[in-house]
Scaffold this active site. Sequence first.
Site, PDB file in Angstrom:
ATOM      1  N   ASP A   1      42.660  11.235  37.292  1.00 47.15           N
ATOM      2  CA  ASP A   1      42.834  11.598  35.875  1.00 47.15           C
ATOM      3  C   ASP A   1      41.421  11.841  35.314  1.00 47.15           C
ATOM      4  OD1 ASP A   1      43.666  11.940  33.326  1.00 47.15           O
ATOM      5  OD2 ASP A   1      44.643   9.993  33.095  1.00 47.15           O
TER       6      ASP A   1
ATOM      7  N   ASP B   1      36.795   9.548  31.345  1.00 49.60           N
ATOM      8  CA  ASP B   1      37.544  10.198  32.439  1.00 49.60           C
ATOM      9  C   ASP B   1      36.650  10.933  33.432  1.00 49.60           C
ATOM     10  OD1 ASP B   1      40.116   9.349  31.744  1.00 49.60           O
ATOM     11  OD2 ASP B   1      40.424  11.004  30.346  1.00 49.60           O
TER      12      ASP B   1
ATOM     13  N   GLU C   1      45.022   2.526  35.411  1.00 51.73           N
ATOM     14  CA  GLU C   1      43.856   3.422  35.414  1.00 51.73           C
ATOM     15  C   GLU C   1      42.562   2.615  35.351  1.00 51.73           C
ATOM     16  OE1 GLU C   1      44.063   7.082  33.178  1.00 51.73           O
ATOM     17  OE2 GLU C   1      41.998   6.810  32.484  1.00 51.73           O
TER      18      GLU C   1
ATOM     19  N   ASP D   1      51.150  20.754  29.793  1.00 50.81           N
ATOM     20  CA  ASP D   1      50.076  21.346  30.606  1.00 50.81           C
ATOM     21  C   ASP D   1      50.537  22.627  31.275  1.00 50.81           C
ATOM     22  OD1 ASP D   1      48.830  18.873  30.183  1.00 50.81           O
ATOM     23  OD2 ASP D   1      49.539  18.073  32.106  1.00 50.81           O
TER      24      ASP D   1
ATOM     25  N   ASP E   1      45.393   5.594  38.552  1.00 51.35           N
ATOM     26  CA  ASP E   1      44.577   6.712  38.082  1.00 51.35           C
ATOM     27  C   ASP E   1      43.137   6.303  38.357  1.00 51.35           C
ATOM     28  OD1 ASP E   1      46.731   8.142  37.255  1.00 51.35           O
ATOM     29  OD2 ASP E   1      46.184   8.226  35.132  1.00 51.35           O
TER      30      ASP E   1
ATOM     31  N   HIS F   1      51.822  16.964  32.811  1.00 54.53           N
ATOM     32  CA  HIS F   1      52.621  16.785  31.588  1.00 54.53           C
ATOM     33  C   HIS F   1      53.320  18.125  31.328  1.00 54.53           C
ATOM     34  CE1 HIS F   1      48.969  14.280  30.793  1.00 54.53           C
ATOM     35  NE2 HIS F   1      49.755  13.471  30.122  1.00 54.53           N
TER      36      HIS F   1
ATOM     37  N   ASP G   1      36.663   6.370  26.681  1.00 52.41           N
ATOM     38  CA  ASP G   1      37.425   6.854  27.828  1.00 52.41           C
ATOM     39  C   ASP G   1      36.898   8.231  28.240  1.00 52.41           C
ATOM     40  OD1 ASP G   1      39.339   7.037  29.752  1.00 52.41           O
ATOM     41  OD2 ASP G   1      40.977   7.513  28.395  1.00 52.41           O
TER      42      ASP G   1
HETATM   43  C1  XUL Z   1      45.122   9.016  28.815  1.00 48.25           C
HETATM   44  C2  XUL Z   1      45.701   9.068  30.168  1.00 48.25           C
HETATM   45  C3  XUL Z   1      46.806  10.035  30.388  1.00 48.25           C
HETATM   46  C4  XUL Z   1      47.878   9.550  31.290  1.00 48.25           C
HETATM   47  C5  XUL Z   1      49.059  10.498  31.413  1.00 48.25           C
HETATM   48  O1  XUL Z   1      44.027   8.199  28.706  1.00 48.25           O
HETATM   49  O2  XUL Z   1      45.243   8.385  31.056  1.00 48.25           O
HETATM   50  O3  XUL Z   1      46.267  11.225  30.843  1.00 48.25           O
HETATM   51  O4  XUL Z   1      47.386   9.333  32.577  1.00 48.25           O
HETATM   52  O5  XUL Z   1      49.636  10.787  30.190  1.00 48.25           O
HETATM   53 CO    CO Z   2      45.645   8.180  33.079  1.00 46.24          CO
END
Ligand code: XUL
Ligand code: CO
Length: 436
Positions: free
Chosen positions: A338, A308, A267, A103, A295, A100, A306
């Site tokens: 991600d 991650d 994702e 970032d 993702d 992004h 979430d």
């Molecule tokens: C948020 C998410 C983000 C996107 C990119 O849950 O997955 O990081 O992948 O903005």
């Molecule tokens: Co994502």
Amino acid sequence: MGTGFFGTIEKIKFEGPASANPLAYRHYNPDEVVMGKRMEDHLRFAVAYWHTFVWPGTDPFGGNTFERPWFANTMEAAKLKADVAFEFFQLLGTPYYCFHDADVRPEGNNFAENTRNLNEIVDYFAGKQAETGVKLLWGTANLFSHRRYMSGAATNPDPDVFAFAAATVKTCLDATMKLGGENYVLWGGREGYETLLNTNLKHEMDQAGRFLNLVVEYKHKIGYKGAILIEPKPQEPTKHQYDYDVATVFAFLQKYGLEKEVKLNIEQGHAILAGHTFEHELALANAYGVFGSIDMNRNDYQSGWDTDQFPNNVPEMALAYYQVLAGGGFTSGGTNFDAKLRRQSIDPEDLLIGHIGGMDCCARGLKAAAGMLEDKALSGPLDERYAGWKQTEARKMLDGGFSLEEIEGWVLNSNVNPLPKSGKQEMLENIVNRYV
Ligand code: XUL
Ligand code: CO
């Protein structure tokens, strides 16, 4: 001269399944050929800049646990972060990264400063990409962290926020194109609502539709050849996110005339949050012809949030890559992690170990999926299950050759009298278990 952040750690190598070295691949062997293609070219791994180099280890009850020498809002720090990032990509041998705008550049006081900072770092990245051969899988704009976006970006009630966000996406699309990025992603950060009491839902959907059309129009104007991707997610940060899941996003794309222009970045964790399996979301995107990229990060199944995390469930990944391969594999897309470390994993080597584990699991999933496809282990029984549709009358029912009355006539005259047949679920599950 390197930054020294990763000490004496050397390039991660493939050592095979018997290796107990935590800093080696046991399954990811980039040059190994799977279904006629190198593993690296199938999986197209990408490191997510934000989780790996930006996230400081906070949670709702505590602040930073990670202390990185580049945690400062200056251009010098942004460049040090880039130096470490490109060292990291080379140590891992990941061909791609994603970022992004927020970032990679210092946060400015206004749009002009943000753009200047972004452009300076893009030039710096261009040099690093040329030096290392690492490529950009996708770029995106962070339209959710700054407080100006607290009520949304494209779907904000304030048109000034819409304008600021639109202008920001323009600069990020320019940056992505300049860096040869193969996709541009829009995840609808705060595009959703907390309560309908203060939300004009129809107005906000129309804003989002116009916003995406502006992006697509600009893409064509500048001749950007990459794919525009939407990333669905059902909730978090808002209680209801507009881009809920694949089905919802596809309906949105159709309504605003974009179903041939925009694809999806799906994702794993978001699919689960939406109450689906990952493979369901991938299969649906394939069915609609809008599959783009993935993702590959999971949630904790108990937390319902979430989280991650790096993927570690091979059977789930085998079924996911089965859908990816069955749809013809990635074109412009790839496998982006991600994923972030747990906040207690504070050592630099933990960043490598998290990715190594994820890449190894993906490699195992890919090999299992390829095996099932090559042996027609699942597609054989599936074809058989639907074989009846090849008959003349069945084809007529599907292609419009039969009216309802004609179907009635056929059922009567031929005494169509179907007998139930086993769905064979357990047998198919056992087949999958032979491959994973
Ligand atoms: C948020 C998410 C983000 C996107 C990119 O849950 O997955 O990081 O992948 O903005
Ligand atoms: Co994502």
